[in-house]
Design an enzyme around this catalytic site. Structure first.
Site, short mmCIF file in Angstrom:
data_model
loop_
_atom_site.label_atom_id
_atom_site.label_comp_id
_atom_site.label_asym_id
_atom_site.label_seq_id
_atom_site.Cartn_x
_atom_site.Cartn_y
_atom_site.Cartn_z
N GLU A 285 -42.10 4.42 11.08
CA GLU A 285 -42.25 3.33 10.11
C GLU A 285 -40.89 2.76 9.68
O GLU A 285 -40.70 2.36 8.54
CB GLU A 285 -43.09 3.78 8.91
CG GLU A 285 -44.51 4.17 9.35
CD GLU A 285 -45.49 4.29 8.21
OE1 GLU A 285 -45.29 3.64 7.18
OE2 GLU A 285 -46.48 5.02 8.39
N ARG B 83 -35.57 38.51 -1.14
CA ARG B 83 -34.67 39.05 -0.12
C ARG B 83 -33.45 39.68 -0.78
O ARG B 83 -32.81 39.07 -1.65
CB ARG B 83 -34.23 37.92 0.81
CG ARG B 83 -33.16 38.30 1.84
CD ARG B 83 -33.67 39.31 2.83
NE ARG B 83 -32.72 39.44 3.94
CZ ARG B 83 -32.73 40.43 4.81
NH1 ARG B 83 -33.64 41.41 4.69
NH2 ARG B 83 -31.86 40.46 5.80
N GLY C 75 -31.44 34.17 9.13
CA GLY C 75 -32.10 34.32 10.42
C GLY C 75 -33.61 34.14 10.34
O GLY C 75 -34.23 33.64 11.28
N THR D 284 -36.66 3.36 11.16
CA THR D 284 -35.62 4.39 11.08
C THR D 284 -34.72 4.18 9.86
O THR D 284 -34.73 3.11 9.23
CB THR D 284 -34.74 4.37 12.34
OG1 THR D 284 -34.04 3.10 12.39
CG2 THR D 284 -35.57 4.54 13.61
N ILE E 84 -48.91 5.90 19.35
CA ILE E 84 -49.89 5.41 18.38
C ILE E 84 -50.61 6.59 17.72
O ILE E 84 -51.37 7.32 18.37
CB ILE E 84 -50.89 4.45 19.05
CG1 ILE E 84 -50.15 3.31 19.74
CG2 ILE E 84 -51.88 3.93 18.01
CD1 ILE E 84 -49.19 2.53 18.86
#
Length: 387
Positions: free
Chosen positions: A368, A267, A345, A370, A156
């Protein structure tokens, strides 16, 4: 119910700025200490976030669903725990009272919800009943002018913070028709809380069991005053909740994509930014296309939701809500996975936001209803319409 457009055009940028300047900088603190800072909670109350969907007559802001999904998109761009603090108040915690409550119940509880004085949790799931909500076992036996409640509720949200619960219990026979919805103050004798759950992600959110042992609740606390309507109330509440989870999913995907694009620009490998490699661009492109598709679906369904009377169910709208919830949350899972992949990584290292969002995102395909439950709702409604 909707906030006038001029006021909403002021509110939304204010919330965006609050997220950018107050919530995002606190994400690392949240992850480390597993707690939303108290001063941020107070700021949320002052901004009116605890009453976003409560009508103005009860002290709230009174957003329409179309406006609410725009706000939840923005809230999805930061850690989910921040929204969780007040999410039950603007969603499943108070919506049952707003949709089906008596005038007296609305007048007593909604102003307290809107101010943040009262946090209401939604207590439906049980150890043996979650997806199959019509099979819940918590009992409510009539004793004079009170019901005596016994049972256990599980997972809950906000239970440790809650001042009350909108709680489903069985007042009649088996099946959905025997379920009633109660407003249960959290300080009643016989209510016990289990230990706080340790979860894969979503640090700072608080969930636990709620255990009821001979809890006496006035019969007047049945939402709407009529026994046997609790399952219908729960399903209406979940429709709106699922649509907002869909919006949060889109916001979270947007943040992950932003982080991924930024990393791809910064990067470098083989002497150039990795964003110049076509396979990196392909992952970013797939994420952008799926995000735009999901967000378009969510907004279209929200507009349909606003067109129906708030207190009535519409099976076609419910089916479309399930489509949005299924597609948006599954989309988020794919975007989160690609985000980690783009980071290489570094995406597996906690200091990068995508690692946290990858863990946080996994829950949205579960709670709520699946993904598989949404598939059943969609399939069943399509067959009903064809009959």
């Amino acid at each position: 119910m909707a906030l006038d457009q001029e006021s909403f055009d002021i509110l939304l940028p204010t919330i965006q700025r609050f997220i950018r300047e107050r919530l995002m900088p606190a994400e690392n603190h949240l992850e480390e200490f597993d707690e939303v800072p108290a001063d941020i909670i107070e700021d949320m109350k002052e901004m009116g976030l605890f009453g976003l969907t409560v009508p103005e007559e009860y002290g709230g802001i009174g957003l329409s669903v179309s406006q609410e999904v725009l706000v939840n998109y923005e809230l999805g761009r930061t850690a989910t725990a921040f929204r969780s603090v007040f999410g039950t108040n603007i969603g499943i915690g108070s919506q049952g009272i707003l949709m089906d409550g008596t005038p007296e119940q609305k007048a007593e509880y909604l102003p307290k919800v809107a101010s943040g004085e009262l946090i209401i949790s939604f207590a439906l799931t049980e150890p043996d009943a979650g997806t199959d909500a019509a099979s819940l076992k918590t009992r409510a036996e009539l004793d004079g002018d009170h019901y005596v409640l016994n049972g256990t509720k599980r997972y809950i949200t906000n239970a440790p913070r809650a001042g009350a619960f909108t709680l489903m219990a069985r007042t009649g026979g088996p099946g959905a028709g025997g379920v009633s919805s109660f407003i249960v103050p959290a300080d009643l004798p016989g209510i016990k809380l289990g230990k706080t759950d340790k979860k894969m992600g979503q640090r700072g959110t608080k969930t636990c069991d709620v255990i009821l042992e001979n809890v006496r609740v006035p019969a007047s606390h049945i939402i709407g005053g009529v026994p046997g309507q609790g399952f219908k109330t729960a399903m209406k509440v979940l429709d709106r909740g699922r649509l907002n989870i869909s919006a949060v999913s889109c916001g979270m995907a947007s943040r992950i994509l932003d982080e991924s694009v930024r990393y791809a620009c910064e990067r470098k490998q083989f002497g150039k930014p990795i964003g110049e490699f076509q396979l990196i661009q392909a992952m970013l492109a797939d994420s952008q296309a799926e995000l735009l598709a999901a967000w378009s679906l969510v907004r279209e369904v929200a507009a349909r939701f606003d067109q129906k009377p708030a207190h009535l169910s519409d099976p076609d709208v419910s089916m479309r809500v399930s489509c949005a919830k299924l597609f948006a949350t599954e989309m988020l899972g794919r975007v989160a996975d690609r985000g980690v992949q783009v980071h290489g990584g570094a995406g597996y290292i906690n200091e990068y936001p995508v690692e946290r969002f990858y863990r946080d995102a996994r829950l949205l395909r579960l709670y709520e209803g699946t993904t598989q439950v949404q598939q059943l709702i969609i399939g069943r409604e399509l067959l009903r319409q064809a009959a």
